[in-house]
Design a protein around this motif. Structure first.
Motif, PDB file in Angstrom:
ATOM      1  N   ILE A 177       0.836  -1.198   0.000  1.00  0.00           N
ATOM      2  CA  ILE A 177       0.000   0.000   0.000  1.00  0.00           C
ATOM      3  C   ILE A 177       0.877   1.257   0.000  1.00  0.00           C
ATOM      4  CG2 ILE A 177      -0.318   0.322   2.483  1.00  0.00           C
ATOM      5  CD1 ILE A 177      -3.121   0.562  -0.067  1.00  0.00           C
ATOM      6  N   ASN A 178       2.125   1.142   0.456  1.00  0.00           N
ATOM      7  CA  ASN A 178       3.049   2.275   0.458  1.00  0.00           C
ATOM      8  C   ASN A 178       3.963   2.294  -0.765  1.00  0.00           C
ATOM      9  OD1 ASN A 178       2.148   3.353   2.909  1.00  0.00           O
ATOM     10  ND2 ASN A 178       3.402   1.904   4.053  1.00  0.00           N
ATOM     11  N   ASP A 179       3.797   1.367  -1.669  1.00  0.00           N
ATOM     12  CA  ASP A 179       4.615   1.282  -2.883  1.00  0.00           C
ATOM     13  C   ASP A 179       4.331   2.488  -3.783  1.00  0.00           C
ATOM     14  OD1 ASP A 179       6.077   0.522  -5.094  1.00  0.00           O
ATOM     15  OD2 ASP A 179       5.317  -1.526  -5.120  1.00  0.00           O
ATOM     16  N   PRO A 180       5.370   3.111  -4.373  1.00  0.00           N
ATOM     17  CA  PRO A 180       5.145   4.250  -5.277  1.00  0.00           C
ATOM     18  C   PRO A 180       4.285   3.888  -6.492  1.00  0.00           C
ATOM     19  CG  PRO A 180       7.464   4.128  -4.676  1.00  0.00           C
ATOM     20  CD  PRO A 180       6.791   2.912  -4.105  1.00  0.00           C
ATOM     21  N   VAL A 181       4.367   2.642  -6.949  1.00  0.00           N
ATOM     22  CA  VAL A 181       3.527   2.207  -8.078  1.00  0.00           C
ATOM     23  C   VAL A 181       2.054   2.244  -7.679  1.00  0.00           C
ATOM     24  CG1 VAL A 181       2.990   0.245  -9.581  1.00  0.00           C
ATOM     25  CG2 VAL A 181       5.358   0.781  -9.050  1.00  0.00           C
ATOM     26  N   THR A 182       1.755   1.806  -6.463  1.00  0.00           N
ATOM     27  CA  THR A 182       0.384   1.842  -5.958  1.00  0.00           C
ATOM     28  C   THR A 182      -0.098   3.277  -5.810  1.00  0.00           C
ATOM     29  OG1 THR A 182       0.748  -0.206  -4.749  1.00  0.00           O
ATOM     30  CG2 THR A 182      -1.085   1.165  -4.039  1.00  0.00           C
ATOM     31  N   LYS A 183       0.744   4.131  -5.258  1.00  0.00           N
ATOM     32  CA  LYS A 183       0.363   5.523  -5.086  1.00  0.00           C
ATOM     33  C   LYS A 183       0.111   6.201  -6.430  1.00  0.00           C
ATOM     34  CE  LYS A 183       2.673   6.106  -0.665  1.00  0.00           C
ATOM     35  NZ  LYS A 183       3.723   6.792   0.066  1.00  0.00           N
ATOM     36  N   LYS A 184       0.924   5.886  -7.418  1.00  0.00           N
ATOM     37  CA  LYS A 184       0.728   6.466  -8.750  1.00  0.00           C
ATOM     38  C   LYS A 184      -0.552   5.932  -9.376  1.00  0.00           C
ATOM     39  CE  LYS A 184       3.230   7.357 -13.017  1.00  0.00           C
ATOM     40  NZ  LYS A 184       4.456   7.101 -13.761  1.00  0.00           N
ATOM     41  N   TYR A 185      -0.836   4.653  -9.201  1.00  0.00           N
ATOM     42  CA  TYR A 185      -2.052   4.045  -9.744  1.00  0.00           C
ATOM     43  C   TYR A 185      -3.301   4.655  -9.118  1.00  0.00           C
ATOM     44  CZ  TYR A 185      -5.562   0.484 -10.776  1.00  0.00           C
ATOM     45  OH  TYR A 185      -6.708  -0.159 -11.190  1.00  0.00           O
ATOM     46  N   LEU A 186      -3.235   4.968  -7.823  1.00  0.00           N
ATOM     47  CA  LEU A 186      -4.376   5.536  -7.113  1.00  0.00           C
ATOM     48  C   LEU A 186      -4.384   7.065  -7.129  1.00  0.00           C
ATOM     49  CD1 LEU A 186      -4.483   3.128  -4.057  1.00  0.00           C
ATOM     50  CD2 LEU A 186      -5.999   3.157  -6.033  1.00  0.00           C
ATOM     51  N   ASN A 187      -3.492   7.684  -7.920  1.00  0.00           N
ATOM     52  CA  ASN A 187      -3.409   9.145  -8.058  1.00  0.00           C
ATOM     53  C   ASN A 187      -3.105   9.845  -6.748  1.00  0.00           C
ATOM     54  OD1 ASN A 187      -4.153   9.058 -10.863  1.00  0.00           O
ATOM     55  ND2 ASN A 187      -6.240   8.635 -10.159  1.00  0.00           N
ATOM     56  N   TYR A 188      -2.347   9.192  -5.896  1.00  0.00           N
ATOM     57  CA  TYR A 188      -1.956   9.761  -4.607  1.00  0.00           C
ATOM     58  C   TYR A 188      -0.690  10.573  -4.836  1.00  0.00           C
ATOM     59  CZ  TYR A 188      -1.074   9.813   0.436  1.00  0.00           C
ATOM     60  OH  TYR A 188      -0.885  10.184   1.739  1.00  0.00           O
ATOM     61  N   SER A 189      -0.626  11.787  -4.274  1.00  0.00           N
ATOM     62  CA  SER A 189       0.540  12.634  -4.500  1.00  0.00           C
ATOM     63  C   SER A 189       1.758  12.033  -3.810  1.00  0.00           C
ATOM     64  CB  SER A 189       0.288  14.047  -3.988  1.00  0.00           C
ATOM     65  OG  SER A 189       0.070  14.030  -2.600  1.00  0.00           O
TER      66      SER A 189
END
Length: 139
Positions: free
Chosen positions: A113-125
């Motif tokens: 859940i803290n992976d940068p790929v996940t954050k990018k997929y979920l549009n998290y800054s």
């Protein structure tokens, strides 16, 4: 929303796969527990052990946990940025309620859940600090 390539979308779905499976399983188990608690109130509302009486948790608490897992699943499927902090909260609740099995699965999936790929997929800054860069190197 940022435009992602098909490869980035596939990679984000792949990283979130384990989290989605865990959330579905926990939501189903919580839903079954909620329904059994609601329908089982006529059977045994509390347990009497000598002079002490132990009551089961209220069904409102179970409903809140069920709502947490369903909201997280909706947020992931809609690719909303609030799904990242809500996913962390869902993992923490899973770790506490379903101890020790939930703690094992939650610890394994925490890094996803803290992976940068996940954050990018979920549009998290994603900040420069979270990527391990110093603020001076971004100038």
């Amino acid at each position: 929303m940022t435009k992602l390539t098909q490869e980035e979308l596939d990679q984000g779905k792949k990283v979130l796969g384990g989290i989605i499976i865990l959330l579905w399983v926990v939501a189903i188990l919580t839903g079954i527990g909620y329904l059994s608690r609601e329908w089982g109130l006529w059977f045994m509302p509390n347990i009497n052990i000598g002079p002490a009486s132990v009551t089961l948790p209220s069904s409102n608490g179970t409903f809140i946990f069920l709502a947490l897992y369903v909201a997280e699943l909706v947020g992931i499927y809609m690719r909303k940025p609030w799904a990242v902090p809500l996913g962390r909260a869902a993992l923490v609740v899973t770790m506490v309620i379903f101890f020790p099995v939930g703690t094992i699965f939650g610890a394994i999936l925490w890094k996803r859940i803290n992976d940068p790929v996940t954050k990018k997929y979920l549009n998290y800054s994603v900040d420069a600090d979270s990527q391990g860069k110093s603020p001076e190197s971004t100038k």
